[in-house]
Every structure is written in structure tokens, then in C-alpha cells.
Design a protein around this motif. Structure first.
Motif, PDB file in Angstrom:
ATOM      1  N   GLU A  30     -39.959  84.283 125.716  1.00  0.00           N
ATOM      2  CA  GLU A  30     -40.677  84.109 124.451  1.00  0.00           C
ATOM      3  C   GLU A  30     -41.711  85.216 124.251  1.00  0.00           C
ATOM      4  O   GLU A  30     -41.867  85.750 123.145  1.00  0.00           O
ATOM      5  CB  GLU A  30     -41.365  82.742 124.407  1.00  0.00           C
ATOM      6  N   LEU A  59     -41.555  87.792 121.197  1.00  0.00           N
ATOM      7  CA  LEU A  59     -42.683  87.777 120.268  1.00  0.00           C
ATOM      8  C   LEU A  59     -43.381  89.133 120.221  1.00  0.00           C
ATOM      9  O   LEU A  59     -43.735  89.620 119.140  1.00  0.00           O
ATOM     10  CB  LEU A  59     -43.682  86.683 120.677  1.00  0.00           C
ATOM     11  N   LYS A 106     -41.277  91.463 118.107  1.00  0.00           N
ATOM     12  CA  LYS A 106     -41.367  91.142 116.679  1.00  0.00           C
ATOM     13  C   LYS A 106     -42.720  91.549 116.101  1.00  0.00           C
ATOM     14  O   LYS A 106     -42.815  92.038 114.974  1.00  0.00           O
ATOM     15  CB  LYS A 106     -41.130  89.647 116.460  1.00  0.00           C
ATOM     16  N   ILE A 107     -43.780  91.344 116.888  1.00  0.00           N
ATOM     17  CA  ILE A 107     -45.115  91.743 116.430  1.00  0.00           C
ATOM     18  C   ILE A 107     -45.199  93.258 116.311  1.00  0.00           C
ATOM     19  O   ILE A 107     -45.765  93.806 115.356  1.00  0.00           O
ATOM     20  CB  ILE A 107     -46.193  91.208 117.399  1.00  0.00           C
ATOM     21  N   SER A 131     -41.908  92.377 112.229  1.00  0.00           N
ATOM     22  CA  SER A 131     -40.861  91.528 111.653  1.00  0.00           C
ATOM     23  C   SER A 131     -41.215  90.044 111.704  1.00  0.00           C
ATOM     24  O   SER A 131     -40.503  89.216 111.126  1.00  0.00           O
ATOM     25  CB  SER A 131     -39.528  91.756 112.387  1.00  0.00           C
ATOM     26  N   TYR A 132     -42.319  89.692 112.380  1.00  0.00           N
ATOM     27  CA  TYR A 132     -42.715  88.284 112.449  1.00  0.00           C
ATOM     28  C   TYR A 132     -43.679  87.989 111.302  1.00  0.00           C
ATOM     29  O   TYR A 132     -44.631  88.730 111.061  1.00  0.00           O
ATOM     30  CB  TYR A 132     -43.378  87.968 113.792  1.00  0.00           C
ATOM     31  N   THR A 133     -43.452  86.887 110.594  1.00  0.00           N
ATOM     32  CA  THR A 133     -44.185  86.618 109.351  1.00  0.00           C
ATOM     33  C   THR A 133     -45.374  85.670 109.505  1.00  0.00           C
ATOM     34  O   THR A 133     -46.126  85.473 108.567  1.00  0.00           O
ATOM     35  CB  THR A 133     -43.229  86.014 108.303  1.00  0.00           C
ATOM     36  N   ASP A 143     -50.354  79.438 112.536  1.00  0.00           N
ATOM     37  CA  ASP A 143     -48.956  79.394 112.983  1.00  0.00           C
ATOM     38  C   ASP A 143     -48.920  78.726 114.358  1.00  0.00           C
ATOM     39  O   ASP A 143     -49.391  79.301 115.344  1.00  0.00           O
ATOM     40  CB  ASP A 143     -48.386  80.813 113.042  1.00  0.00           C
ATOM     41  N   THR A 196     -47.229  80.790 117.497  1.00  0.00           N
ATOM     42  CA  THR A 196     -47.973  81.899 118.092  1.00  0.00           C
ATOM     43  C   THR A 196     -49.320  81.438 118.656  1.00  0.00           C
ATOM     44  O   THR A 196     -49.802  81.996 119.638  1.00  0.00           O
ATOM     45  CB  THR A 196     -48.194  83.032 117.068  1.00  0.00           C
TER      46      THR A 196
END
Length: 287
Positions: free
Chosen positions: A123, A127, A130-131, A135-137, A180, A183
Motif C-alpha cells: 500500500e 500510494l 500515485k502521490i 494521480s491520486y485525487t 480522505d 490516506t
């Protein structure tokens, strides 16, 4: 990296040699252009020094990043192999031996802990990626932060210690924040796991959550080796790990605190690192 530095200095030496050679030649052939040669030479020398400084800085930075990435790959390999080996041994023992119910339960519980460790590692890697590429919203909603911190503290509790519980949680109930959940769970997990990791076996780790006026304050304090003032400014960098690589005893990938910093920035939260007296480190997060 050594080859790049050697080539870099060779090019600088060549450029300076050519500059002084051509400048001397022009001044000998055309003495009236001495002022122009000196002026243009000074500008060229200034720009060369500035450019050389930044290029050298970039080469060194790239070398350090490459070294950190290599250390990261080694760390990840070790982090993956250790729990996988433990799970394999547990399952082989269950298959080959006729164990009583208590032993079977113990081996299965140990395997589940190792699987959770693998899950956390994967994970973190996903993560962080993506950060890094944006690309992580960060989908946000109301989160029961008290329940989240309590659940993670209980999951990370080490019950193998014969003394008092290693994680001492003091959590004010019904504290809710807008954020979130996924996260935020990673933030809590990484901070508590770091505190446990850098503490002595069975040493107490204090976790507290408080609502102070309009602010929510989450604190994780350990009594471990602590972090030097020189390293505090680097601990949130990607792949950075405290201590010398060849003498470090703790496991890790150098992604945990990088994720913590990036996630808290997305939640307009502040994190402060303090020294714990007489020994250890305090991470204080304010929402």
C-alpha cells in the motif's frame, strides 16, 4: 558518479585552458582589444563558474538519488522476503506436523501479522507512486478520526511483551475531521509503526488524540534513539532513512514519512518533530 565528476572537471579545465589561450593570443596580436578581451573573459568566467556550480550540484544530487533508490530496492527485497519466509515456514509446519489447536492458531495468527505487514508495504509503495505522479485525487468525506486512530493502535499493538502494552493510547472519543480516510489511515499507521520500529523491544509508545479549541492534535511519542537536528530537515524526503546505511539496524523503505508529509499537505495539516525528554522523538500533527 565518479566517471561523471571526472568528465565534468575535464571539460571545465578544457574550457578554461581554451579561454586563456585564445585571450592571450588576441591580446598579443591586437593589444588595443585588451579591455574587450578582459571584459568578455570575465563575463564568460563568471557564467562558467555559475554553470559549473549548478551542474556539479545536479550530478551529486543525481548520485545520491541513485544510491537511495538502490538502498530502497534492497530494503524492499528484504522487507518482502522476511514475512514471506516466515509465512512459508508456518504453513509448512502446519502441513507436515500434527499440531494441537493452540499451536495451529498461534502459527496462523503469526502468518496473518506477516500478511498485514506485506499489505502495508505494498500500500505504501502504490500510494507513494500515485502521490508522486499526482494521480491520486484524495476523495474527502467526514471521518471519525477517533475510531480510526483507536483501530490502528489496537492492530499495531504487540501482545508478545510480558510487560505493559507497548502502545499506550489516550484518545478522546468522537473527534471527526474532513478528509480522505484511506490516506489518513496511512499517516497514522506510518507514524505509529515508525515509533515502534525505532524503540527498544517492549518500550512504551504514547499515542494521543485531542480536540483543542478548533484544532485536532494527534501526537505519537517514543523513547527510542531520537533524531538529530541535522537529520530532521531530511526525514520527510523520499527514500531518506535516519542513520548511516551500513550501520542501520531497523527495517524500512524510506517512504513512510514522505507519504505522511504529502498527505498532510493535502489536508492543510501541520506536522512538527520534537525531541522527547529525556530520550526519543515526538511527532505532533495539527489539523
Amino acid at each position: 558518479m565518479k566517471k561523471s565528476i571526472i568528465i565534468f572537471y575535464a571539460l571545465i579545465f578544457y574550457a578554461l585552458t581554451q579561454m586563456f589561450s585564445w585571450g592571450s593570443l588576441v591580446m598579443r596580436l591586437q593589444p588595443q582589444r585588451v579591455a574587450m578581451v578582459v571584459g568578455e573573459g570575465s563575463v564568460f568566467l563568471f557564467l562558467l563558474i555559475i554553470g559549473a556550480y549548478f551542474i556539479r550540484k545536479s550530478i551529486i544530487k543525481e548520485g545520491k538519488l541513485k544510491e537511495q533508490q538502490q538502498n530502497f530496492l534492497l530494503s524492499v527485497t528484504h522487507e518482502l522476503k522476511s514475512p514471506l519466509a516466515a509465512i512459508k515456514i508456518s504453513l509448512q509446519t502446519l502441513v507436515k506436523r500434527d499440531l494441537n489447536r493452540e499451536m495451529q492458531t498461534s502459527l496462523l495468527n503469526n502468518s496473518l501479522k506477516d500478511i498485514e505487514r506485506l499489505d502495508t508495504l505494498v500500500e505504501n509503495m502504490l500510494l507513494a507512486t500515485k502521490i508522486d505522479n499526482r494521480s491520486y485525487t484524495f476523495p474527502k468525506a467526514e471521518v471519525d478520526f477517533s475510531e480510526l486512530v483507536s483501530r490502528i493502535s489496537d492492530r499495531l499493538q504487540l501482545h508478545s511483551c510480558n510487560t505493559q502494552q507497548i502502545i499506550k493510547a489516550d484518545i478522546e472519543p468522537n473527534i471527526k475531521i474532513y478528509g480522505d480516510a484511506f490516506t489518513l489511515a496511512s499517516v497514522v499507521t506510518n507514524l505509529i509503526e515508525n515509533a515502534v520500529k525505532y524503540s527498544e523491544p517492549c518500550a512504551e509508545v504514547n499515542v494521543s488524540l485531542r480536540q483543542i479549541d478548533s484544532k485536532v492534535v494527534f501526537v505519537v511519542a517514543d523513547h527510542g534513539t531520537g533524531i538529530s537536528d541535522e537529520e530532521k530537515m531530511f526525514i520527510f524526503d523520499k527514500f531518506y532513512r535516519v542513520g548511516a546505511e551500513n550501520t542501520r539496524r531497523t527495517k524500512g523503505t524510506g517512504l513512510g514519512l514522505f507519504i505522511v508529509k504529502e498527505v498532510l499537505q493535502q489536508h492543510d495539516a501541520e506536522i512538527v518533530v520534537k525531541d522527547n525528554v529525556p530520550q526519543g522523538t515526538i511527532f505532533e500533527v495539527t489539523f
